[in-house]
Design an enzyme around this catalytic site. Structure first.
Site, mmCIF file in Angstrom:
data_model
loop_
_atom_site.group_PDB
_atom_site.id
_atom_site.type_symbol
_atom_site.label_atom_id
_atom_site.label_comp_id
_atom_site.label_asym_id
_atom_site.label_seq_id
_atom_site.Cartn_x
_atom_site.Cartn_y
_atom_site.Cartn_z
ATOM 1 C CG ASP A 86 -9.854 25.116 2.750
ATOM 2 O OD1 ASP A 86 -10.829 25.387 2.031
ATOM 3 O OD2 ASP A 86 -9.839 24.165 3.540
ATOM 4 C CB CYS B 106 -8.169 23.398 -4.293
ATOM 5 S SG CYS B 106 -6.719 23.887 -5.266
ATOM 6 C CG ASP B 107 -8.485 23.546 -0.042
ATOM 7 O OD1 ASP B 107 -7.681 22.965 0.686
ATOM 8 O OD2 ASP B 107 -8.236 24.609 -0.611
ATOM 9 C CE LYS B 108 -12.344 21.422 3.429
ATOM 10 N NZ LYS B 108 -11.103 22.007 2.916
ATOM 11 C CB CYS C 256 -0.701 24.544 -1.501
ATOM 12 S SG CYS C 256 -1.587 26.112 -1.657
ATOM 13 C CD GLU D 249 -8.395 23.806 6.315
ATOM 14 O OE1 GLU D 249 -8.546 22.752 5.693
ATOM 15 O OE2 GLU D 249 -7.621 24.704 5.940
ATOM 16 C CB SER E 188 -4.448 23.879 7.031
ATOM 17 O OG SER E 188 -3.652 23.646 5.892
#
Length: 554
Positions: free
Chosen positions: A78, A119-121, A191, A444, A470
């Site tokens: 992202d 990560c993310d999705k 992150c 986002e 985010s």
């Protein structure tokens, strides 16, 4: 065994022949066959090291008598997709990931699954597939990134996004911004704050579908490799006992996850992903449950972006297990839920090693950072189906606010106005037609929210959108407004200068415009023309449902 469908009997001689072409032996093909879904690539820093973690998982499977079979799926970062057309594909990729894992596990009837995202999705996408398939399944993530340090100050990716805003208004030199850029992300891992990836990885522990430590052990620690081996071994125990994912993903497990989410102040995106995972498990998880759990669960961790702590701080303070033990002592968790350890939550938390080691990083319930949970669901005429805000990252002076609407029909238009200093103190920025259908893809909005923080307006300006934020966003950023503008939601009728009233403690979001005026606007409103007419996103826009129900495909 389920894998007998492709390996057992005279009729399967051709199948075995093909598998032997890969190098599998007769002995290996007689063992339980375990699919290892991994997402290593050279594009996402959180995934660049997953090959090594994957090898450790496979070692654990082999040590416990199974045969691992690795396959891959896609992944989108992202942070790198942020602020341009690539972000339209991020949330949409969640469905592709779920479908790809499902396709592999049905084409090759594995006896169990290991899901290796970070990560993310990718995390929710894989878990959605696991819930859909209902096999013995375990999640092992790649782990969080170390915290960055610049000139003696702890920083993370959000520092760079906000630094860009400071540079635009002359509060930071280009050389100083470059120093931040070089130091904020020191290596592999998701992150380092409690952003979306780490929120979801931590919640795998609360759901019971990952071993303790999965959410917080750093990507670069040897303990991550040991955990991967232990996860492979634990998966084989699940296969032996035929403990499937839906036996673990019960309604009570989702409520536990909500409580932990509120306690550590997770990303607003959890309000998309937890309902979507529950949907695949055959459980309805309405947004109202977030408020119900939040009302009785104190916010006890002050994690970035709302506070100073990062994932390594949480790990050193005892990790997710310590948070859960704190909550369980006050009856805020159901301790009879099952986990991939093969034990109940009560048995897992009974381990004397599970304890809080830092009372500032994980505060006691009688001394919380906030008396209620990190997320709040708002309703009202502007969001009758709900909207979400990370209230733990909102300045006290912005919890209640009323101001004039500044209306933009895209993220780019709003971002341009912010960095060109066209937004004034007190304004309420409205970014619409960025929802699941209207975007399409529900982008986002970290670039505009970080720019607001960078120029010093995050405590004076609110931002409303039918898009999303985010996990690194802070400030009065209210997203997921449903129904979205493209679906005829009231957000599409807001005009420049309209008064908008925000009451986060009262869980209310109101457009203060006369009903007769709104009826006139509604009569003149036309749905926007599709911005993307072909390819995956066009299909996604036609099928995706409301953010209020997890933005799952209908």
């Amino acid at each position: 065994m389920r894998s007998d469908l492709m390996t057992k009997g005279i009729e399967r001689a051709p199948h075995r022949s093909l598998l032997k072409a890969i190098g599998y032996t007769d002995s290996e093909l007689k063992r339980p066959l375990i699919g290892v879904a991994q997402s290593a690539n050279e594009v996402i820093p959180g995934h660049v090291h997953l090959d090594r973690v994957c090898q450790a998982v496979k070692d654990g499977i082999r040590m416990a008598g199974g045969t691992p079979m690795e396959f891959s799926t896609i992944g989108i970062c992202d942070g790198i997709a942020m602020g341009h057309q690539g972000m339209k594909y991020s949330l949409a990729s969640r469905e592709l990931i779920a479908d790809s894992v499902e396709s592999m596990a049905q084409a090759y009837p594995f006896d169990g699954l290991v899901l290796l995202p970070n990560c993310d999705k990718i995390v929710p996408g894989m878990i959605m597939a696991g819930a859909r398939l209902d096999l013995p399944t375990i999640v092992i993530s790649g782990g969080p990134m170390r915290t960055g340090v610049c000139n003696g100050r702890e920083i993370d990716l959000i520092t760079v996004f906000e630094g860009m805003g400071k540079f635009k208004v002359g509060d930071l030199s280009e050389a100083e911004l470059t120093d931040l850029e070089n130091a904020a992300c020191p290596g592999a891992g998701s992150c380092s704050g409690m952003f979306t990836a780490n929120s979801m990885n931590c919640l795998t522990e609360a759901l019971g579908i990952a071993l303790p430590g999965n959410g917080t052990i750093l990507a670069v620690d040897a303990a991550r490799i040991r955990l991967a081996k232990e996860s492979g071994e634990a998966l084989m125990n699940l296969v032996a006992k035929n403990i499937t994912m839906r036996q673990i993903l019960t309604r009570e497990a989702f409520h536990n996850a909500l409580a932990v989410d509120m306690a550590f102040g997770g990303s607003t995106n959890t309000s998309l992903h937890l309902p979507a995972i529950a949907h695949e498990a055959g459980i309805e998880l309405p947004l109202a449950e977030f408020n119900r759990v939040s009302s009785k669960t104190p916010h006890i961790c002050n994690m970035s972006p709302g506070g100073p702590d990062h994932m390594e701080d949480l790990h050193q303070a005892g990790g997710v297990s310590a948070i859960m033990k704190t909550l369980a002592r006050q009856g805020l968790l159901n301790e009879e839920t099952l986990s991939v350890t093969g034990k109940t939550l009560k048995e897992v938390l009974a381990d004397p090693k599970v304890m809080v080691l830092n009372n500032e990083t994980i505060r006691p319930l009688d001394n919380p950072y906030h008396p209620t949970g990190g997320l709040a669901i708002l309703s009202g005429n502007l969001a009758p189906d709900g909207a979400v805000v990370k209230q733990s990252a909102v300045a006290p002076e912005m919890l209640e606010h009323q101001g004039p609407a500044r209306v933009f029909d895209s993220e780019e238009a709003a971002f341009s106005a912010i960095i060109n200093q066209q937004i004034k103190s007190g304004d309420v920025i409205v970014i619409r037609y960025e929802g699941p259908r209207g975007g399409p893809g529900m982008r986002e909005m970290l670039s505009p929210t970080a720019a607001l923080a960078g120029i010093g307006l995050d405590k004076e300006v609110a931002l409303l959108t039918d898009g999303r934020f985010s996990g690194g966003t802070r400030g009065a950023a209210i997203g997921h407004i449903s129904p979205e503008a493209a679906a005829g939601g009231l957000l599409g009728l807001v005009a420049e200068g309209d008064l908008i009233k925000i009451d986060i403690p009262g869980r209310n979001l109101e457009l203060i415009v006369d009903m007769n005026e709104l009826e006139k606007r509604k009569a003149a409103w036309q749905p926007p023309a599709a911005t993307i007419k072909k390819g995956y996103l066009a299909r996604y826009a036609r099928q995706v449902g409301s953010a209020a129900k997890g933005a799952v495909l209908e």
